[in-house]
Design a protein around this motif. Structure first.
Motif, short mmCIF file in Angstrom:
data_model
loop_
_atom_site.label_atom_id
_atom_site.label_comp_id
_atom_site.label_asym_id
_atom_site.label_seq_id
_atom_site.Cartn_x
_atom_site.Cartn_y
_atom_site.Cartn_z
N ARG A 145 0.83 -1.20 0.00
CA ARG A 145 0.00 0.00 0.00
C ARG A 145 0.87 1.26 0.00
O ARG A 145 1.95 1.27 0.57
CB ARG A 145 -0.90 0.00 1.23
N GLN A 147 0.76 5.57 0.64
CA GLN A 147 0.13 6.83 1.03
C GLN A 147 1.04 7.96 0.58
O GLN A 147 2.26 7.85 0.67
CB GLN A 147 -0.05 6.92 2.55
N CYS A 166 -2.31 4.69 -9.98
CA CYS A 166 -2.14 3.58 -9.05
C CYS A 166 -3.38 2.68 -9.05
O CYS A 166 -3.26 1.45 -9.04
CB CYS A 166 -1.89 4.11 -7.64
N GLN A 167 -4.53 3.29 -9.07
CA GLN A 167 -5.77 2.51 -9.06
C GLN A 167 -5.90 1.66 -10.31
O GLN A 167 -6.35 0.50 -10.25
CB GLN A 167 -6.97 3.45 -8.89
N ASP A 170 -4.04 -1.49 -9.98
CA ASP A 170 -4.46 -2.31 -8.85
C ASP A 170 -3.52 -2.18 -7.66
O ASP A 170 -3.32 -3.14 -6.90
CB ASP A 170 -4.59 -3.79 -9.25
N GLU A 172 -3.06 -0.51 -4.09
CA GLU A 172 -3.82 0.15 -3.03
C GLU A 172 -3.10 1.45 -2.66
O GLU A 172 -1.96 1.43 -2.21
CB GLU A 172 -3.93 -0.75 -1.81
N GLU A 174 -3.58 5.82 -1.33
CA GLU A 174 -4.43 6.77 -0.63
C GLU A 174 -3.76 8.14 -0.58
O GLU A 174 -2.56 8.24 -0.30
CB GLU A 174 -4.68 6.29 0.81
#
Length: 207
Positions: A145, A147, A166-167, A170, A172, A174
């Motif tokens: 992940r 951030q 990033c989305q 795939d 993860e 934020e």
């Protein structure tokens, strides 16, 4: 999106490989035997989230040959920070984001005097990955992940665009409204783990 990975170790290699597999223009910066292996046989990723092989990964040890990019994922070891950030000058364009993914809490303050405060963005990577052997990245576990966020907590188009990238890959990811807090939270977590492993002279798995 044109993305540079400084450098193609466990963290940079994993996220860079996912982005490249999704069709982004990704340039890996590496050196030594790892660079030679990537140039010869491509970059391999071994992961419980899905293996992949980038047969024609773009890889170099000279950022100047890449030119300006949209995003730099900065994920070198702490002792290479100043030299690597100086090399990143060749990657800067008018709206480049240099997303700092190192552990610790002073990465942004170390990069900003070299690259300027505007390009540098705080980030946190939650992943266990390393170079298994030259040309091969091994990802442990199933967590991977990212951030990242502007220093002032504001939402910007450049980071919004990278979030969408990033989305699509795939990954993860934020956007954080308080990236400094996120960096401190990871730092405190790692300090606790390092204390345990030091006292017991053992790894996390054994503990």
């Amino acid at each position: 999106m044109k993305i540079a990975i400084m450098a193609a170790g466990g963290v940079g290699g994993y996220f860079g490989a996912r982005l490249a597999a999704a069709g982004e223009e990704v340039h890996f910066i590496a050196r030594g035997a790892h660079l030679e292996a990537i140039q010869k046989t491509g970059l391999h990723l071994e992961s419980a989230l899905g293996d992949l092989h980038l047969e024609s990964a773009r890889a170099t040890d000279d950022p100047a040959t890449i030119g300006a990019v949209d995003v730099v994922l900065f994920a070198v070891k702490l002792w290479d920070t100043e030299a690597a950030s100086a090399a990143c000058k060749a990657l800067l364009g008018d709206n480049t984001s240099v997303i700092m993914l190192q552990n610790g809490v002073d990465g942004v303050s170390r990069l900003a005097p070299i690259l300027g405060s505007d390009p540098v963005v705080g980030g946190v990577a939650y992943i266990s990955a390393f170079i298994e052997r030259p040309g091969v990245i091994r990802h442990h576990g199933r967590f991977a992940r990212l951030q990242f966020g502007e220093t002032d907590g504001g939402e910007t188009a450049r980071l919004g665009d990278f979030l969408k990238v990033c989305q699509r890959a795939d990954i993860e990811a934020e956007l954080s409204a308080n990236i400094e807090l996120a960096q401190w939270q990871k730092f405190v977590f790692l300090v606790g783990l390092s204390g345990d492993t030091t006292v017991t002279r053992g790894g996390i798995g054994a503990i």
